[in-house]
Design a protein around this motif. Structure first.
Motif, short mmCIF file in Angstrom:
data_model
loop_
_atom_site.label_atom_id
_atom_site.label_comp_id
_atom_site.label_asym_id
_atom_site.label_seq_id
_atom_site.Cartn_x
_atom_site.Cartn_y
_atom_site.Cartn_z
N GLN A 1 0.87 -1.39 0.27
CA GLN A 1 -0.17 0.49 0.29
C GLN A 1 0.92 1.10 -0.13
OE1 GLN A 1 -3.20 -0.19 -0.84
NE2 GLN A 1 -3.04 -2.57 -0.74
N HIS A 2 2.52 1.03 0.15
CA HIS A 2 2.49 2.19 -0.63
C HIS A 2 2.72 3.23 -1.24
CE1 HIS A 2 7.02 4.35 0.06
NE2 HIS A 2 6.98 4.52 -0.85
N THR A 3 2.35 4.61 -1.46
CA THR A 3 2.62 5.68 -2.21
C THR A 3 3.69 5.73 -2.68
OG1 THR A 3 0.26 5.66 -1.62
CG2 THR A 3 0.95 7.32 -2.67
N LEU A 4 3.88 6.26 -3.22
CA LEU A 4 4.95 6.78 -4.77
C LEU A 4 4.85 7.86 -4.15
CD1 LEU A 4 5.68 4.31 -7.36
CD2 LEU A 4 6.94 4.37 -5.39
N GLU A 5 5.61 9.21 -3.89
CA GLU A 5 5.82 10.36 -3.01
C GLU A 5 6.93 10.80 -4.03
OE1 GLU A 5 6.10 10.76 0.60
OE2 GLU A 5 4.22 9.95 1.03
N ASN A 6 6.54 11.99 -4.75
CA ASN A 6 7.76 12.92 -4.91
C ASN A 6 9.13 12.94 -4.34
OD1 ASN A 6 9.32 15.01 -6.59
ND2 ASN A 6 8.46 16.30 -4.92
N GLY A 7 10.31 12.89 -5.16
CA GLY A 7 11.26 12.17 -4.16
C GLY A 7 11.95 10.80 -4.14
N ASP A 8 11.17 10.00 -4.91
CA ASP A 8 11.00 8.48 -4.64
C ASP A 8 11.92 8.37 -5.12
OD1 ASP A 8 10.00 8.43 -1.30
OD2 ASP A 8 7.87 7.54 -2.77
#
Ligand code: MF3
Ligand code: CO
Ligand code: CO
Length: 265
Positions: free
Chosen positions: A87-94
């Motif tokens: 369920q990890h949401t990709l975020e800006n900076g990943d």
């Protein structure tokens, strides 16, 4: 002693099977590419992979492989490899490595790319660039009959100026009708490994994993799969399936829209 590769060499018909598997796998990566952005969960990426593969009548190789629960690996930031979509949401900076393997008519195609999500740190960009350049530096030295050890020698030359760690525990591998077969393809020069020649007809992967810090990883004891850097620093990886031919290496997993040799991230 140089081991014989005879039992691993593919005939023309078998080479065509591998070409078809690699081509499908690359199409799949291009299919999901536009979705790999901030806001998507890694589980959603996995669903896209599963749907496209099965809709085309093929099989996602990771699913149930040695108990792996999903259809691809998604390795975010400090994860070296074998990250399980969740369920990890990709975020800006990943940064996220998406590693995809398909079984097409019994034959395997295997590749991965690291994706930058939005604006990433200089360090994230550098480790991604280094892993990409390591893969192509290794491909560049391939000639029919060359020694496997030359691959690690080419990679260490690229990674050394950065002072980045080259993962040793996980290696490239022969590929054909099974996921991981002989020969092992280390990304680091190591005389303990065999010096098997890469003869025409041999199919294998090169998949360097590069760490900003130390080269060692630790397997998450909770899932027994996820491999993280021992110092929690970033890690990046790129992978292609390669067929050695009389003319030299043939990349079986070239995408339409992915980064080309010389690409600057
Ligand atoms: N695709 C990986 C490789 O390049 C292996 C993943 S195994 C899995 O060899 F079970 F984690 F999917
Ligand atoms: Co592989
Ligand atoms: Co892979």
């Amino acid at each position: 002693m140089v081991k014989s590769t005879k039992h691993l060499l593919l005939n023309d018909e078998q080479c065509d099977k591998m070409r078809a598997a690699g081509r499908f796998n690359a199409e799949l990566l291009d299919h999901i590419r536009p979705q790999i952005q901030a806001g998507i969960t890694t589980a959603e990426i996995d669903l896209l992979v599963h749907a496209y593969t099965t809709d085309h009548g093929h099989i996602p190789a990771p699913l149930n492989y040695r108990g792996f629960p999903k259809s691809c690996c998604t390795s975010v930031n400090e994860v070296i490899c074998h990250g399980i979509p969740d369920q990890h949401t990709l975020e800006n900076g990943d940064i996220v490595n998406v590693d995809i393997t398909s079984i097409v008519d019994g034959w395997f195609g295997d590749q991965s790319e690291t994706f930058l999500i939005g604006n990433v740190s200089d360090e994230a960009r550098q480790v991604t660039q280094c892993a990409f350049d390591c893969l192509y530096a290794a491909i560049d030295i391939l000639t029919p009959g060359c020694s496997i050890t030359e691959i690690g020698e080419a990679i260490v030359e690229v990674a050394r100026p950065y002072n980045f760690g080259i993962v040793r525990e996980y290696v490239g591998h022969g590929l054909g009708k099974s996921f991981h077969q002989e020969p092992s393809i280390p990304h680091y020069p190591d005389s303990r490994f065999n010096r098997m020649p890469l003869d025409p007809g041999l199919c294998f992967t090169i998949e360097p994993m590069i760490n900003v810090g130390r080269f060692q990883g630790i397997i998450d004891p909770l899932d027994n799969w996820t491999v993280r850097t021992i110092d929690s620093k970033l890690s990046a990886q790129f992978e292609h399936t390669i067929l050695m031919t009389e003319e030299g290496p043939e990349l079986l997993t070239i995408t339409e829209n992915g980064p080309r040799p010389g690409h600057k991230f």
